[in-house]
Design a protein around this motif. Structure first.
Motif, PDB file in Angstrom:
ATOM      1  N   HIS A  41     -43.861 -60.783 -23.897  1.00 39.36           N
ATOM      2  CA  HIS A  41     -43.688 -60.821 -22.441  1.00 39.36           C
ATOM      3  C   HIS A  41     -44.779 -61.689 -21.819  1.00 39.36           C
ATOM      4  CE1 HIS A  41     -46.853 -57.820 -22.945  1.00 39.36           C
ATOM      5  NE2 HIS A  41     -47.188 -58.038 -21.674  1.00 39.36           N
ATOM      6  N   ASP A  93     -47.273 -61.879 -17.964  1.00 36.72           N
ATOM      7  CA  ASP A  93     -47.753 -61.002 -16.883  1.00 36.72           C
ATOM      8  C   ASP A  93     -47.974 -61.791 -15.590  1.00 36.72           C
ATOM      9  OD1 ASP A  93     -48.003 -58.503 -18.361  1.00 36.72           O
ATOM     10  OD2 ASP A  93     -49.627 -59.476 -19.442  1.00 36.72           O
ATOM     11  N   HIS A  98     -47.194 -63.091 -24.840  1.00 34.63           N
ATOM     12  CA  HIS A  98     -47.931 -62.339 -25.860  1.00 34.63           C
ATOM     13  C   HIS A  98     -47.158 -61.099 -26.295  1.00 34.63           C
ATOM     14  CE1 HIS A  98     -49.170 -61.289 -21.772  1.00 34.63           C
ATOM     15  NE2 HIS A  98     -49.391 -60.053 -22.185  1.00 34.63           N
TER      16      HIS A  98
END
Ligand SMILES: [Fe+2]
Length: 393
Positions: free
Chosen positions: A251, A253, A373
């Protein structure tokens, strides 16, 4: 190689040892033969991707390298960066692991935080208002709502601490405590810096080891140099407890008003695959184009899913958009459950091992320029880590 070249950070401190079919003894023999440290298994929620091992002790990069890597959206490992502060926080970390265990055993967070040492640290500043459980969010365990008081006067409202599972799997005990305010996932949090800072202080009252990040002068100096800002704040704080068989799927962020994320390992170890989104797109396209059909046939037995993956990967812009969607199962399987793809990423230098005291910085400029990551627990016990967003103030 120029010292400003961000790829200088990719000196492959982690080696690929073997695939998931190899047992621990064989992995150890291979690691010894190629002069690597203890082999560690990347495994999460029933998917084992293979063995990795530390190849060499990584060095702390210099400020110019960090700046170049930050601009290139590269993940930046800062080995041992906060190691010196772990001893001073041993007791806090022990308390936090006990708190995590109690939540895991079904104790109510409200009751736990009403007792010392939490009651004392929350003091008269943070008042617990209510406890709730969102029926519509199966990952949520409990949310506690707080007001912030100054001499009895309310100065901020609707702050919360949310305890959630990281997955729906029964055999994954990973959980996290997230601190924020307002409507979760809808609020433009960065627009209200005051409440962000109150939520950050709330996180510090519950988890005092937060200062491992916030009071590290080494990290402060390196981050300011990387971001070229005079002052910064650590907000939208999450405390992670990654359990054996747990961790996080691939994903990013990205969040408006935030520059990136710093993640500090304070107990146990985690394994990471992380790289800039544009590099991830390159890796996906080259894997799907070059892979003989065997890995994809095993991964996606239905030819329809395989064709969807092949077709979308042929168009970089379509692949980029698909990566940002939540409903992209063939791609999600390739990213998270394909040992051969993981092997390619590891061999191309995108794997990291975080020991207690290590920090990884994850630039999050925008949806196109950000470090993607994925995280794995590397131990047979639950670890603890701090994950804070970074912003200017
Ligand atoms: Fe993340």
């Amino acid at each position: 190689m120029s010292s400003l070249d961000p790829s200088a950070l990719q000196s492959q401190p982690v080696a690929y040892i073997a695939g998931p079919d190899v047992d621990a003894q064989q992995a150890r023999a291979i690691a010894t033969r190629i002069h690597c440290g203890e082999p560690l298994l990347l495994t999460r929620r029933g998917s084992t991707l293979g063995w990795i091992a530390p190849r060499q002790a990584a060095n702390l990069p210099v400020a110019q390298q960090i700046r170049a890597a930050w601009l290139a959206s590269q993940p930046i490992l800062l080995p041992d960066c906060v190691h010196d502060q772990l001893t001073a926080h041993e007791r806090h970390i022990r308390h936090s692991l006990r708190l995590m265990d109690a939540v895991l055993n079904g104790e109510e967070l409200t009751e736990l935080l009403e007792k010392n040492p939490y009651a004392m640290r929350l003091g008269s500043r943070f008042e617990i208002l209510a406890s709730s459980e969102d029926e519509g969010d199966p990952q949520e365990i409990e949310t506690l709502e707080f007001d912030v008081l100054d001499h009895g006067e309310i100065i901020a409202e609707n702050l919360w601490c949310k305890a959630s599972w990281l997955s729906f799997e029964d055999d994954d005990d990973s959980l996290r405590f997230r601190f924020s305010f307002g409507m979760a996932n809808y609020e433009d949090v960065a627009a209200d810096v005051e409440r962000e800072l109150h939520a950050a202080a709330l996180a510090e009252a519950v988890f005092p080891e937060s200062t491992i990040i916030t009071e590290s002068s080494t990290l402060d100096t390196l981050l300011k140099a990387a971001l070229e800002v005079p002052a910064l704040a650590y907000v939208e704080r999450i405390v992670y407890f990654n359990a054996p068989n747990g961790g996080a799927q691939f994903h990013q962020d990205v969040e408006r008003g935030h520059l990136g994320v710093v993640f500090a390992q304070v107990h146990g170890r985690t394994g990471w695959l992380s790289l800039p989104k544009q590099s991830l797109l390159d890796e996906i396209q080259s894997f799907v184009t070059d892979a003989n059909c065997a890995p994809l046939e095993t991964l996606l037995p239905e030819s329809e899913s395989r064709l969807q993956l092949l077709k979308t990967c042929a168009n970089r812009s379509a692949l980029s958009d698909w990566l940002d969607e939540t409903d992209n199962e063939p791609l999600e399987l390739l990213l998270n459950r394909c040992p051969e793809f993981a092997q390619q990423l590891i061999e191309h230098g995108h794997a990291f091992i975080l020991q207690p005291g290590d920090v990884i910085m994850l630039p999050q400029h925008d949806l196109q320029q950000c470090a993607w990551h994925t995280v794995f627990c590397l131990d047979d016990y639950t670890g603890e880590a701090l994950s804070f967003a970074v912003r200017t103030v």
